[in-house]
Design a protein around this motif. Structure first.
Motif, PDB file in Angstrom:
ATOM      1  N   HIS A 173       0.863  -1.187   0.000  1.00 56.78           N
ATOM      2  CA  HIS A 173       0.000   0.000   0.000  1.00 56.78           C
ATOM      3  C   HIS A 173       0.899   1.236   0.000  1.00 56.78           C
ATOM      4  N   GLN A 228       0.699   4.218  -0.683  1.00 53.59           N
ATOM      5  CA  GLN A 228       0.235   5.515  -0.223  1.00 53.59           C
ATOM      6  C   GLN A 228       0.645   5.789   1.217  1.00 53.59           C
ATOM      7  N   TRP A 229       1.125   4.749   1.926  1.00 52.53           N
ATOM      8  CA  TRP A 229       1.575   4.906   3.310  1.00 52.53           C
ATOM      9  C   TRP A 229       3.094   4.951   3.439  1.00 52.53           C
ATOM     10  N   ARG A 277       5.286   9.349   0.332  1.00 53.66           N
ATOM     11  CA  ARG A 277       4.028   9.518  -0.399  1.00 53.66           C
ATOM     12  C   ARG A 277       2.844   9.842   0.511  1.00 53.66           C
ATOM     13  N   VAL A 278       2.976   9.589   1.790  1.00 52.75           N
ATOM     14  CA  VAL A 278       1.836   9.811   2.687  1.00 52.75           C
ATOM     15  C   VAL A 278       1.494  11.296   2.721  1.00 52.75           C
ATOM     16  N   SER A 330      -8.150   2.317   0.664  1.00 52.84           N
ATOM     17  CA  SER A 330      -8.034   3.546  -0.101  1.00 52.84           C
ATOM     18  C   SER A 330      -8.769   4.688   0.563  1.00 52.84           C
TER      19      SER A 330
END
Length: 303
Positions: free
Chosen positions: A70, A72-73, A77-78, A267
């Protein structure tokens, strides 16, 4: 021919990536529980529903696998609204641990949002304060050892150790329930961290609320001799959901019920809780006697 096929099969197995074993969750019976934070703000015990708790904190290796799946974490990128600038800063890179983050050490430097998202990936959630406190009160032979001065002294001894020392790896002695490292390793996030010291009037929930642990604000807290647990209440109450610290980790919990845990999609981010006024009052207004689901309404959760 058969030997050659066997050799090829063995080489394929050796080259295949290792598959992480499923996390171990241990059942706890719940029940009536005398918390340091009274259920009614005075002296009422809490009622905790049966639940299952991760036997060990989440490790660096496990969280690395999570951010790889994942992205996005990842720390690069977070979104800043979900973690502060120190998020996973001790890792060598966004996708590598390095010498300051050993695989078997508990992961630290993670925000409440990131911890909650990880737990949802295990179809779980962060434990409530009452669940965590109930579990942490056990020792190897007793479900509640908090009245034992020797137990309190052992727990308090950890707080006196220098925080600059490297974190130990997970795998301490198991308690009566088979849970490890609740005391003596790291601080741990709980789901309702921002509802532990909430006044009855929502108008007094700003900066002054963070000082309620001191002076008159601490009068409603019970078991004042259990100083180590009260320190946890004070520390957690001072945090915001985006905060990260080098000694704050987490573990996950699940309800023990016939229905499966209803996790929201990864998401979708959890509801933003800043630790101030309206959110803290809302959190307290929920029934804290029962196990709360960490799932949130997708519409309310979208950043």
């Amino acid at each position: 021919m058969r030997a050659r096929a066997l050799l090829i099969a063995m080489l394929a197995l050796a080259a295949a990536p290792a598959v992480a074993s499923a996390a171990d969750y241990r059942p706890l019976p719940g029940g009536r529980f005398a918390s340091v934070v009274p259920a009614d703000g005075k002296d009422a015990p809490a009622q905790v529903a049966p639940f299952a708790l991760r036997s060990e904190p989440v490790t660096n290796a496990e969280f690395l696998a999570f951010v790889s799946k994942h992205p996005q974490w990842r720390r690069d990128r977070v979104a800043p609204i979900f973690a502060d600038g120190r998020y996973l800063s001790h890792w060598a890179a966004a996708d590598a641990l390095g010498p300051e983050a050993l695989p078997a050490q508990p992961v630290t430097g993670v925000s409440w949002f990131a911890a909650q998202a990880y737990c949802e990936s295990e179809h779980a959630r962060l434990p409530s304060w009452y669940e965590w406190e109930m579990a942490a009160g056990a020792d190897a032979t007793r479900a509640d050892a908090r009245s034992d001065p020797a137990w309190r002294e052992r727990v308090l001894d950890w707080y006196s150790r220098p925080s600059s020392h490297a974190l130990p790896t997970i795998g301490g002695a198991a308690d009566l329930h088979g849970v490890r490292d609740l005391n003596g390793l790291v601080w741990e996030w709980v789901d309702d961290f921002n509802a532990l010291l909430v006044g009855s009037d929502s108008r007094d929930q700003d900066g002054a609320d963070k000082l309620k642990f001191c002076g008159a604000g601490a009068i409603s807290l019970q078991q004042k001799e259990n100083y180590a647990t009260l320190m946890r209440v004070a520390m957690l109450s001072a945090l915001k959901a985006v905060d990260t610290t080098p000694n704050l980790g987490f573990r996950c919990a699940r309800p023990l019920a016939s229905a499966p845990f209803n996790s929201s999609p990864l998401s979708v981010h959890p509801r933003i809780t800043s630790g101030a006024g309206s959110e803290r009052s809302e959190a307290k207004s929920k029934d804290r006697h029962t196990t709360r689901s960490a799932s949130t309404d997708p519409e309310a959760s979208t950043p």
